[in-house]
Write a protein that holds these residues in place. Structure first.
Motif, PDB file in Angstrom:
ATOM      1  N   ALA A  34       0.924  -1.202   0.007  1.00 35.36           N
ATOM      2  CA  ALA A  34       0.187  -0.064  -0.256  1.00 35.36           C
ATOM      3  C   ALA A  34       0.622   1.198  -0.080  1.00 35.36           C
ATOM      4  O   ALA A  34       0.581   2.227  -0.782  1.00 35.36           O
ATOM      5  CB  ALA A  34      -1.104   0.065   1.278  1.00 35.36           C
ATOM      6  N   ILE A  35       1.959   1.356   0.887  1.00 35.28           N
ATOM      7  CA  ILE A  35       2.866   2.413   0.847  1.00 35.28           C
ATOM      8  C   ILE A  35       3.524   2.559  -0.591  1.00 35.28           C
ATOM      9  O   ILE A  35       3.677   3.570  -0.758  1.00 35.28           O
ATOM     10  CB  ILE A  35       3.905   2.163   1.995  1.00 35.28           C
ATOM     11  N   ALA A  36       4.001   1.475  -0.873  1.00 35.26           N
ATOM     12  CA  ALA A  36       4.800   1.647  -2.167  1.00 35.26           C
ATOM     13  C   ALA A  36       3.972   2.296  -3.262  1.00 35.26           C
ATOM     14  O   ALA A  36       4.293   3.095  -3.990  1.00 35.26           O
ATOM     15  CB  ALA A  36       5.381   0.282  -2.621  1.00 35.26           C
ATOM     16  N   ALA A  37       2.617   1.731  -3.311  1.00 31.46           N
ATOM     17  CA  ALA A  37       1.763   2.360  -4.313  1.00 31.46           C
ATOM     18  C   ALA A  37       1.289   3.944  -4.280  1.00 31.46           C
ATOM     19  O   ALA A  37       1.551   4.376  -5.362  1.00 31.46           O
ATOM     20  CB  ALA A  37       0.292   1.700  -4.334  1.00 31.46           C
ATOM     21  N   ALA A  38       1.386   4.256  -3.078  1.00 29.03           N
ATOM     22  CA  ALA A  38       1.295   5.836  -2.833  1.00 29.03           C
ATOM     23  C   ALA A  38       2.672   6.298  -3.340  1.00 29.03           C
ATOM     24  O   ALA A  38       2.728   7.444  -3.774  1.00 29.03           O
ATOM     25  CB  ALA A  38       1.167   5.878  -1.242  1.00 29.03           C
ATOM     26  N   ALA A  39       3.668   5.955  -2.800  1.00 29.96           N
ATOM     27  CA  ALA A  39       5.063   6.360  -3.095  1.00 29.96           C
ATOM     28  C   ALA A  39       5.006   6.606  -4.657  1.00 29.96           C
ATOM     29  O   ALA A  39       5.754   7.299  -5.342  1.00 29.96           O
ATOM     30  CB  ALA A  39       5.921   5.808  -2.582  1.00 29.96           C
ATOM     31  N   LEU A  40       4.687   5.475  -5.202  1.00 26.90           N
ATOM     32  CA  LEU A  40       4.987   5.472  -6.685  1.00 26.90           C
ATOM     33  C   LEU A  40       3.972   6.302  -7.694  1.00 26.90           C
ATOM     34  O   LEU A  40       4.051   6.990  -8.690  1.00 26.90           O
ATOM     35  CB  LEU A  40       4.809   4.074  -7.349  1.00 26.90           C
ATOM     36  N   GLY A  41       2.769   6.975  -7.024  1.00 26.27           N
ATOM     37  CA  GLY A  41       2.183   7.913  -7.344  1.00 26.27           C
ATOM     38  C   GLY A  41       0.440   7.664  -7.239  1.00 26.27           C
ATOM     39  O   GLY A  41      -0.195   8.438  -7.846  1.00 26.27           O
ATOM     40  N   ALA A  42      -0.068   6.380  -6.477  1.00 19.81           N
ATOM     41  CA  ALA A  42      -1.367   6.356  -6.388  1.00 19.81           C
ATOM     42  C   ALA A  42      -1.924   7.396  -5.453  1.00 19.81           C
ATOM     43  O   ALA A  42      -1.175   7.921  -4.574  1.00 19.81           O
ATOM     44  CB  ALA A  42      -1.508   5.120  -5.675  1.00 19.81           C
TER      45      ALA A  42
END
Length: 307
Positions: A185-193
């Motif tokens: 979840a955190i990676a998705a936000a960091a990548l741009g979600a």
């Protein structure tokens, strides 16, 4: 107050290590150590290392139940498994209560910065990393929850997720089922979600995931909930389910119902011998794929819903 866990210690033949760890996970194990190497979920020994013929493993269970009942459940499950894992029987099993800090700190010896794909860096809080170019960094303190990016299933999911952000249009709404430490979840936000929802039925996982969300400063985009998948509303551009094969199958209707047109479904936590079970179960849905990737004995399946 320190949290107490039941530690089950078992002597396991190397050939049966993965099977035993998988069975313990299905019984509710919250973490496993092998010899003195802490594992982030259920992982085989490093194939490049000298592998002994047997391993002593320690599995940690919440103390909500009775110790005698837990010992009986583990014994019965592993005695059944003995026919598939030569050398497992007779069982050498010990059970004792331990304090959380007695083993949680072991993560620090075995978790270091990891690059995933072109841009994503996953690192522990105790390491420094200066991002270059368009790199994004996820800081993680896994605590008692699964997920550091080093285990095959987590890495396969992260690689699949990172690849989606290397092409346009990038996903903006992401659902992470069985979020564990919150890493996906955190990676998705960091990548741009822009909107990420992580769900997990384990209270400890939700607590750790929320701490990691705040640690990474993505609380405005990531929500962690203990609500079951069946109760969640909305549709998503990406759904990640890094859970056991049987759970992927059981939740198939609920997972596919929440896919937006053109969205991606990423399934992992699947042992190679169960790949066909999952692909057969998902063949009845209106999905393109799967694209299949492997790491060691684990499988990741990537589907796409027609636009």
């Amino acid at each position: 107050m320190k949290t107490t866990w039941y530690e089950i210690r078992i002597d396991v033949p190397a050939s049966g290590l993965d099977l035993v760890c998988n069975e313990l996970g299905e019984l509710g194990c919250a973490g496993i150590t092998v010899e003195e190497r802490t594992l982030d979920t259920f992982v085989a020994p490093d194939p490049d290392a000298d592998a002994p013929e047997r391993y002593g493993i320690s599995a940690y269970f919440p103390t909500e139940g009775d110790e005698t009942t837990l010992r009986t459940q583990v014994t019965e499950r592993l005695e059944w498994l003995g026919q598939l894992a030569p050398g497992l029987l007779p069982l050498s099993l010990q059970c004792r209560p331990v304090q959380e800090q007695d083993w949680a700190e072991g993560w620090k010896q075995h978790f270091s910065a990891t690059r995933i794909g072109r841009r994503l860096i996953v690192k522990p809080t105790w390491e420094d990393w200066s991002p270059a170019g368009d790199e994004v960094v996820v800081n993680l303190d896994p605590g008692m929850a699964f997920g550091t990016g080093t285990h095959g299933t987590t890495r396969l999911c992260l690689e699949a997720l990172a690849g989606l952000y290397d092409q346009a249009p990038v996903p903006t709404r992401v659902l992470d089922v069985g979020t564990g430490s919150g890493i996906l979840a955190i990676a998705a936000a960091a990548l741009g979600a822009r909107r990420v929802l992580g769900c997990d039925i384990e209270e400890e996982s939700c607590r750790v995931a929320r701490e990691n969300v705040e640690l990474n400063g993505v609380g405005d985009r990531v929500e962690i909930t203990g609500a079951p998948l069946e109760s969640l509303e909305g549709d998503f551009d990406v759904i990640l389910a890094n859970i056991l094969a049987e759970e992927n199958i059981r939740l198939g209707d609920e997972l596919t119902r929440r896919l937006a047109p053109g969205s991606a479904l990423i399934l992992s936590g699947i042992l190679q011998e169960k790949e066909a079970l999952v692909t057969q179960a998902f063949a009845r849905y209106d999905l393109h794929g799967p694209e299949v990737t492997h790491e060691a004995e684990w499988v990741c399946l990537r589907y796409r819903k027609p636009a």
